[in-house]
Write a protein that holds these residues in place. Structure first.
Motif, PDB file in Angstrom:
ATOM      1  N   ASN A  55       0.840  -1.204   0.000  1.00 31.41           N
ATOM      2  CA  ASN A  55       0.000   0.000   0.000  1.00 31.41           C
ATOM      3  C   ASN A  55       0.871   1.248   0.000  1.00 31.41           C
ATOM      4  O   ASN A  55       0.673   2.208   0.764  1.00 31.41           O
ATOM      5  CB  ASN A  55      -0.957   0.015   1.197  1.00 31.41           C
ATOM      6  CG  ASN A  55      -1.963   1.144   1.075  1.00 31.41           C
ATOM      7  OD1 ASN A  55      -2.371   1.515  -0.025  1.00 31.41           O
ATOM      8  ND2 ASN A  55      -2.334   1.718   2.214  1.00 31.41           N
ATOM      9  N   HIS A  56       1.850   1.228  -0.869  1.00 33.86           N
ATOM     10  CA  HIS A  56       2.765   2.359  -0.996  1.00 33.86           C
ATOM     11  C   HIS A  56       3.156   2.445  -2.468  1.00 33.86           C
ATOM     12  O   HIS A  56       3.636   1.462  -3.026  1.00 33.86           O
ATOM     13  CB  HIS A  56       4.005   2.188  -0.110  1.00 33.86           C
ATOM     14  CG  HIS A  56       4.712   3.464   0.160  1.00 33.86           C
ATOM     15  ND1 HIS A  56       4.197   4.431   0.996  1.00 33.86           N
ATOM     16  CD2 HIS A  56       5.876   3.958  -0.315  1.00 33.86           C
ATOM     17  CE1 HIS A  56       5.025   5.451   1.037  1.00 33.86           C
ATOM     18  NE2 HIS A  56       6.050   5.199   0.246  1.00 33.86           N
ATOM     19  N   HIS A  57       2.947   3.578  -3.098  1.00 33.68           N
ATOM     20  CA  HIS A  57       2.980   3.678  -4.554  1.00 33.68           C
ATOM     21  C   HIS A  57       3.923   4.774  -5.044  1.00 33.68           C
ATOM     22  O   HIS A  57       3.882   5.901  -4.545  1.00 33.68           O
ATOM     23  CB  HIS A  57       1.560   3.950  -5.053  1.00 33.68           C
ATOM     24  CG  HIS A  57       0.568   2.943  -4.585  1.00 33.68           C
ATOM     25  ND1 HIS A  57      -0.020   3.007  -3.325  1.00 33.68           N
ATOM     26  CD2 HIS A  57       0.088   1.822  -5.162  1.00 33.68           C
ATOM     27  CE1 HIS A  57      -0.850   1.984  -3.186  1.00 33.68           C
ATOM     28  NE2 HIS A  57      -0.783   1.241  -4.269  1.00 33.68           N
ATOM     29  N   VAL A  71       9.660   8.169  -5.740  1.00 34.97           N
ATOM     30  CA  VAL A  71       8.702   7.957  -4.645  1.00 34.97           C
ATOM     31  C   VAL A  71       9.065   8.774  -3.412  1.00 34.97           C
ATOM     32  O   VAL A  71      10.237   9.023  -3.112  1.00 34.97           O
ATOM     33  CB  VAL A  71       8.618   6.448  -4.274  1.00 34.97           C
ATOM     34  CG1 VAL A  71       9.924   5.910  -3.727  1.00 34.97           C
ATOM     35  CG2 VAL A  71       7.448   6.159  -3.327  1.00 34.97           C
ATOM     36  N   HIS A  72       8.019   9.234  -2.738  1.00 34.30           N
ATOM     37  CA  HIS A  72       8.100   9.794  -1.387  1.00 34.30           C
ATOM     38  C   HIS A  72       6.773   9.446  -0.715  1.00 34.30           C
ATOM     39  O   HIS A  72       5.897   8.825  -1.317  1.00 34.30           O
ATOM     40  CB  HIS A  72       8.390  11.294  -1.387  1.00 34.30           C
ATOM     41  CG  HIS A  72       7.377  12.133  -2.107  1.00 34.30           C
ATOM     42  ND1 HIS A  72       7.634  13.422  -2.492  1.00 34.30           N
ATOM     43  CD2 HIS A  72       6.112  11.863  -2.523  1.00 34.30           C
ATOM     44  CE1 HIS A  72       6.570  13.907  -3.099  1.00 34.30           C
ATOM     45  NE2 HIS A  72       5.634  12.977  -3.146  1.00 34.30           N
ATOM     46  N   THR A  73       6.640   9.846   0.526  1.00 34.21           N
ATOM     47  CA  THR A  73       5.454   9.454   1.286  1.00 34.21           C
ATOM     48  C   THR A  73       4.496  10.629   1.395  1.00 34.21           C
ATOM     49  O   THR A  73       4.789  11.628   2.076  1.00 34.21           O
ATOM     50  CB  THR A  73       5.863   8.950   2.682  1.00 34.21           C
ATOM     51  OG1 THR A  73       6.755   7.832   2.543  1.00 34.21           O
ATOM     52  CG2 THR A  73       4.630   8.505   3.478  1.00 34.21           C
ATOM     53  N   HIS A  74       3.343  10.490   0.711  1.00 35.97           N
ATOM     54  CA  HIS A  74       2.364  11.593   0.710  1.00 35.97           C
ATOM     55  C   HIS A  74       1.903  11.898   2.145  1.00 35.97           C
ATOM     56  O   HIS A  74       1.762  13.043   2.540  1.00 35.97           O
ATOM     57  CB  HIS A  74       1.148  11.211  -0.141  1.00 35.97           C
ATOM     58  CG  HIS A  74       1.515  10.741  -1.511  1.00 35.97           C
ATOM     59  ND1 HIS A  74       2.225  11.529  -2.404  1.00 35.97           N
ATOM     60  CD2 HIS A  74       1.313   9.547  -2.140  1.00 35.97           C
ATOM     61  CE1 HIS A  74       2.412  10.847  -3.530  1.00 35.97           C
ATOM     62  NE2 HIS A  74       1.877   9.655  -3.390  1.00 35.97           N
ATOM     63  N   ASP A  75       1.681  10.799   2.926  1.00 29.59           N
ATOM     64  CA  ASP A  75       1.151  10.962   4.295  1.00 29.59           C
ATOM     65  C   ASP A  75       2.159  11.636   5.219  1.00 29.59           C
ATOM     66  O   ASP A  75       1.823  11.959   6.360  1.00 29.59           O
ATOM     67  CB  ASP A  75       0.761   9.592   4.864  1.00 29.59           C
ATOM     68  CG  ASP A  75      -0.393   8.963   4.085  1.00 29.59           C
ATOM     69  OD1 ASP A  75      -0.563   7.728   4.179  1.00 29.59           O
ATOM     70  OD2 ASP A  75      -1.096   9.698   3.358  1.00 29.59           O
TER      71      ASP A  75
HETATM   72  C1  H2B Z   1      -5.304   5.480   1.861  1.00 28.46           C
HETATM   73  C2  H2B Z   1      -3.980   4.835   1.432  1.00 28.46           C
HETATM   74  O1  H2B Z   1      -3.589   3.919   2.439  1.00 28.46           O
HETATM   75  C3  H2B Z   1      -2.893   5.890   1.335  1.00 28.46           C
HETATM   76  O2  H2B Z   1      -3.306   6.900   0.444  1.00 28.46           O
HETATM   77  C4  H2B Z   1      -1.544   5.313   0.884  1.00 28.46           C
HETATM   78  C5  H2B Z   1      -1.555   4.834  -0.565  1.00 28.46           C
HETATM   79  N1  H2B Z   1      -0.228   4.856  -1.187  1.00 28.46           N
HETATM   80  C6  H2B Z   1       0.719   5.736  -0.777  1.00 28.46           C
HETATM   81  N2  H2B Z   1       1.849   5.908  -1.488  1.00 28.46           N
HETATM   82  C7  H2B Z   1       2.769   6.838  -1.141  1.00 28.46           C
HETATM   83  N3  H2B Z   1       3.875   6.997  -1.883  1.00 28.46           N
HETATM   84  N4  H2B Z   1       2.575   7.593  -0.059  1.00 28.46           N
HETATM   85  C8  H2B Z   1       1.499   7.509   0.745  1.00 28.46           C
HETATM   86  O3  H2B Z   1       1.390   8.224   1.737  1.00 28.46           O
HETATM   87  C9  H2B Z   1       0.504   6.519   0.405  1.00 28.46           C
HETATM   88  N5  H2B Z   1      -0.580   6.341   1.134  1.00 28.46           N
END
Ligand code: H2B
Length: 101
Positions: A55-57, A71-75
Motif C-alpha cells: 500500500n505504498h505507490h 517515490v516519497h510518502t504523501h502521508d
Molecule cells: C489510503 C492509502 O492507504 C494511502 O493513500 C496510501 C496509498 N499509497 C501511498 N503511497 C505513497 N507513496 N505515499 C502515501 O502516503 C501513500 N498512502
C-alpha cells in the motif's frame, strides 16, 4: 512502519545499500534498464503488485526499455520515510530476475 520523515543525511546513508537509487529533492529515484520493452512492461506490473501489497505507490514510468521509479510518502508531507526505503528494497530484490540493471 514509521511514516516519520528521514533526514537527508540518513536517507543518503540508507541509499548506500541500494545501488542505483538516489535522493532527488524530496524523492528517491531509480532508473532500471531492461533487455526489451516487454521486459520493462513486465517489471512494471511486478512493481505494481509489490506496491499494492505494501500500500505504498511510486510514480512509475515505462519507457522503451526503461522503468523509472520516483517515490516519497504523501502521508508525511511528501518527504522520504521508511516506507519509501522498504519499497525500494523490495523492488531492488525483484528487478534482477527481469534482467534489469
Ligand atoms: C489510503 C492509502 O492507504 C494511502 O493513500 C496510501 C496509498 N499509497 C501511498 N503511497 C505513497 N507513496 N505515499 C502515501 O502516503 C501513500 N498512502
Amino acid at each position: 512502519m514509521s511514516a516519520e520523515p528521514l533526514s537527508k543525511t540518513e536517507t543518503e546513508r540508507r541509499l548506500e545499500s541500494l545501488p542505483g537509487w538516489a535522493l532527488e529533492g524530496d524523492r528517491i529515484t531509480r532508473t532500471y534498464r531492461l533487455p526489451s520493452h516487454v521486459a520493462a512492461a513486465a517489471l512494471t506490473v511486478h512493481i505494481a503488485r509489490i506496491q499494492e501489497e505494501l500500500n505504498h505507490h511510486s510514480d512509475l514510468t515505462l519507457g522503451y526499455n526503461t522503468v523509472v521509479l520516483s517515490v516519497h510518502t504523501h502521508d508525511a508531507g511528501g518527504k522520504v520515510t521508511e516506507k519509501d526505503l522498504e519499497l525500494a528494497t523490495r523492488v531492488a530484490a525483484a528487478a534482477p530476475a527481469h534482467g534489469a540493471e
